[in-house]
Design a protein around this motif. Structure first.
Motif, PDB file in Angstrom:
ATOM      1  N   GLY A 163      68.179  23.557  57.237  1.00 59.19           N
ATOM      2  CA  GLY A 163      67.559  24.738  57.880  1.00 59.19           C
ATOM      3  C   GLY A 163      66.756  25.708  57.242  1.00 59.19           C
ATOM      4  N   PHE A 219      57.320  31.206  62.985  1.00 59.01           N
ATOM      5  CA  PHE A 219      58.873  30.952  63.517  1.00 59.01           C
ATOM      6  C   PHE A 219      59.653  32.189  64.301  1.00 59.01           C
ATOM      7  CE2 PHE A 219      60.815  27.192  62.401  1.00 59.01           C
ATOM      8  CZ  PHE A 219      62.016  27.076  63.102  1.00 59.01           C
ATOM      9  N   LYS A 220      59.281  33.130  63.974  1.00 59.10           N
ATOM     10  CA  LYS A 220      59.998  34.317  64.517  1.00 59.10           C
ATOM     11  C   LYS A 220      59.658  34.502  66.018  1.00 59.10           C
ATOM     12  CE  LYS A 220      61.052  39.115  63.937  1.00 59.10           C
ATOM     13  NZ  LYS A 220      61.559  40.021  62.656  1.00 59.10           N
ATOM     14  N   GLN A 274      61.118  31.072  67.803  1.00 63.30           N
ATOM     15  CA  GLN A 274      62.667  30.902  67.885  1.00 63.30           C
ATOM     16  C   GLN A 274      62.974  31.855  69.114  1.00 63.30           C
ATOM     17  OE1 GLN A 274      65.386  33.450  66.602  1.00 63.30           O
ATOM     18  NE2 GLN A 274      63.585  34.746  66.159  1.00 63.30           N
ATOM     19  N   GLU A 278      71.417  30.710  65.107  1.00 59.36           N
ATOM     20  CA  GLU A 278      71.195  31.708  63.821  1.00 59.36           C
ATOM     21  C   GLU A 278      69.826  31.601  63.237  1.00 59.36           C
ATOM     22  OE1 GLU A 278      73.525  31.101  60.493  1.00 59.36           O
ATOM     23  OE2 GLU A 278      72.644  32.448  59.141  1.00 59.36           O
ATOM     24  N   TYR A 279      68.922  32.479  63.329  1.00 55.74           N
ATOM     25  CA  TYR A 279      67.885  32.568  62.548  1.00 55.74           C
ATOM     26  C   TYR A 279      67.936  33.937  61.673  1.00 55.74           C
ATOM     27  CZ  TYR A 279      63.181  34.163  61.729  1.00 55.74           C
ATOM     28  OH  TYR A 279      61.626  34.620  61.256  1.00 55.74           O
ATOM     29  N   THR A 280      67.944  33.581  60.183  1.00 55.30           N
ATOM     30  CA  THR A 280      68.037  34.953  59.271  1.00 55.30           C
ATOM     31  C   THR A 280      67.240  34.889  58.173  1.00 55.30           C
ATOM     32  OG1 THR A 280      70.425  34.317  59.359  1.00 55.30           O
ATOM     33  CG2 THR A 280      69.920  35.683  57.669  1.00 55.30           C
ATOM     34  N   GLU A 281      66.481  36.188  58.419  1.00 51.07           N
ATOM     35  CA  GLU A 281      65.539  36.408  57.516  1.00 51.07           C
ATOM     36  C   GLU A 281      66.037  37.033  56.137  1.00 51.07           C
ATOM     37  OE1 GLU A 281      63.360  39.139  60.185  1.00 51.07           O
ATOM     38  OE2 GLU A 281      62.008  37.749  60.557  1.00 51.07           O
ATOM     39  N   SER A 301      63.207  32.416  55.215  1.00 53.80           N
ATOM     40  CA  SER A 301      64.450  32.348  56.160  1.00 53.80           C
ATOM     41  C   SER A 301      65.043  31.196  56.337  1.00 53.80           C
ATOM     42  CB  SER A 301      63.839  33.088  57.492  1.00 53.80           C
ATOM     43  OG  SER A 301      62.934  33.728  57.276  1.00 53.80           O
ATOM     44  N   HIS A 302      66.138  31.089  57.147  1.00 53.31           N
ATOM     45  CA  HIS A 302      67.029  29.900  57.648  1.00 53.31           C
ATOM     46  C   HIS A 302      67.379  29.714  59.024  1.00 53.31           C
ATOM     47  CE1 HIS A 302      70.830  31.366  56.698  1.00 53.31           C
ATOM     48  NE2 HIS A 302      70.171  32.160  55.646  1.00 53.31           N
ATOM     49  N   VAL A 303      67.432  28.831  59.769  1.00 50.78           N
ATOM     50  CA  VAL A 303      68.154  28.585  60.938  1.00 50.78           C
ATOM     51  C   VAL A 303      69.311  27.741  60.695  1.00 50.78           C
ATOM     52  CG1 VAL A 303      65.886  28.897  62.288  1.00 50.78           C
ATOM     53  CG2 VAL A 303      66.478  26.476  61.401  1.00 50.78           C
ATOM     54  N   TYR A 363      69.993  24.964  66.308  1.00 48.12           N
ATOM     55  CA  TYR A 363      68.402  25.152  66.960  1.00 48.12           C
ATOM     56  C   TYR A 363      68.011  23.924  67.670  1.00 48.12           C
ATOM     57  CZ  TYR A 363      63.273  24.811  65.727  1.00 48.12           C
ATOM     58  OH  TYR A 363      61.946  24.600  65.775  1.00 48.12           O
TER      59      TYR A 363
END
Ligand SMILES: Cc1cc2nc3c(=O)[nH]c(=O)nc-3n(C[C@H](O)[C@H](O)[C@H](O)COP(=O)(O)OP(=O)(O)OC[C@H]3O[C@@H](n4cnc5c(N)ncnc54)[C@H](O)[C@@H]3O)c2cc1C
Length: 369
Positions: A46, A72-73, A76, A88-91, A150-152, A157
């Motif tokens: 991710g 992406f931000k 999502q 989860e989407y974490t910068e 970042s990652h998901v 997702y």
């Protein structure tokens, strides 16, 4: 009446494309032979990490990845809003770690060309690095810090995308086992093994590592083949890592559920998705050079997936000149999660016959034929 688009393949590429087409007003049906997100997309780490992944000079592929990262931000958020299923989407930012003085020069070169694209990249020496991630190995002499990467959590997702498609009115068909394409010139007509007939106006082929099977149908070359990725995860209590940790030998991604994902080996094993001792050992024999405490731990989970690799490393995305109702969109290799929003946008532009602002010639699906 809205045109009806049939999409083959329910991985992240097919689902993202379905979501985008539906919100542009098309009738959309997505056909999957097994389960949605059940192949490479559900297996991915991710990461949304083009700066770490692409070290060479910038090209159209880098530009494509960059555009996707930067969209992406919003993307999502849109999916979550429709699906009402969070993921989860974490910068987090990332640290691309180096072990030798000699590697500093290539880091500086990278930093200088990336700067032209507005990429924030800082080269950190060991002491500064340790302030960001105190657990890093003393073998690491420095790193390049990319705050934007970042990652998901990929399985969530993809699930959220599936639900967003369903809620927005995409027709979803899974476990079809076998699908035959009968007509693609005057209209689109396919049948599944259980005798159901699917008809439409345009077809999008997004069947990942399996897309090569359409070579015979169209008498074209689609050199896509599966590269197995083996990957494992540790349970960390409490969570101790904040950034994506990237090195030339593998990466570590800490998820908000407390797992630390360690990927990924690459080997050729046909369509085999089993995990081998050798494949996982390749990861565990290296990872403690990034985080020494991993030497005392054992992964609690191991899995594998098939990356859709291509002969030249670039995806095949575009309308077939000799079958103008058909758009090919496969071969995203190591970056399909990252590339999902931009692929959806470009393919939806192509379906709508709108010109796209993105340079796509490099990715023409007929370039090998
Ligand atoms: C271990 C691992 C780690 C990865 N980590 C990352 C990462 O951190 N970041 C990133 O961006 N990318 C990552 N990737 C790559 C990413 O997972 C892939 O590029 C992406 O999932 C490809 O998506 P896809 O939809 O094309 O393929 P898939 O997810 O494989 O989906 C294709 C679908 O098509 C179906 N299908 C096959 N044949 C047919 C047919 N004839 N008709 C209908 N359906 C069919 C399949 O069953 C499958 O569900 C990773 C991959 C692996 C394996």
């Amino acid at each position: 009446m809205a045109e009806r688009i049939i999409i083959l393949g329910g991985g992240v590429i097919g689902l993202s494309t379905a979501f985008e087409l539906r919100r542009r007003g098309f009738e959309v049906a997505i056909l999957e032979i097994h389960s949605f997100g059940g192949q490479a997309s559900g297996a991915a780490a991710g990461m949304l990490a083009p700066y770490s992944e692409i070290g060479e000079d910038p090209d159209d592929f880098f530009r494509l990845c960059l555009k996707s990262l930067r969209s992406f931000k919003k993307w999502q958020q849109d999916i979550k809003e429709v699906s009402q299923l969070p993921f989860e989407y974490t910068e987090s930012g990332s640290l691309h770690c180096i072990y030798h003085e000699a590697d500093l020069l290539s880091m500086e070169t990278r930093q200088s060309w990336q700067k032209e694209f507005g990429v924030e990249a800082r080269i950190l020496e060991q002491s500064a690095l340790k302030q960001l991630e105190p657990e890093l190995s003393n073998e690491i002499i420095g790193a390049i810090h990319y705050p934007e990467e970042s990652h998901v959590y990929a399985p969530d997702y993809v699930k959220s995308l599936e639900v967003a498609c369903e809620k927005s009115g995409v027709e979803l068909y899974d476990h079809l086992q076998e699908i035959k394409l009968h007509e693609w010139e005057n209209s689109i007509r396919l049948t599944s093994k259980d005798g159901r007939v699917f008809e439409g106006d345009q077809l999008v082929i997004s069947s990942g590592a399996w897309a090569k099977e359409y070579e015979d149908v169209f008498s074209l070359q689609f050199p896509i083949y599966p590269i197995r990725g083996q990957i494992c995860a540790y349970q960390l209590e409490p969570a101790r890592i904040n950034h994506i940790l990237y090195s030339s030998q593998g990466y570590l991604v800490a998820k908000e559920n407390g797992t630390l994902v360690n990927g990924a080996s690459e080997d050729i094993a046909g369509f085999e998705t089993s995990v081998t001792e050798k494949g996982i050992r390749r990861l565990t024999n290296w990872n403690y050079h990034i985080l020494p405490f991993l030497k005392q731990l054992r992964p609690f989970h191991q899995w594998a997936g098939l990356r859709p690799a291509t002969q030249d490393g670039y995806p095949l995305i575009g309308r077939l000149q000799q079958a103008n109702r058909v758009i090919f969109s496969a071969g995203h290799y190591r970056n399909g999660i990252l590339l999902s929003p931009v692929t959806a946008e470009v393919v939806a532009d192509m379906v709508s016959k709108q010109s796209t602002s993105i340079q796509m010639e490099r990715f023409a699906p007929e370039r090998f034929s």
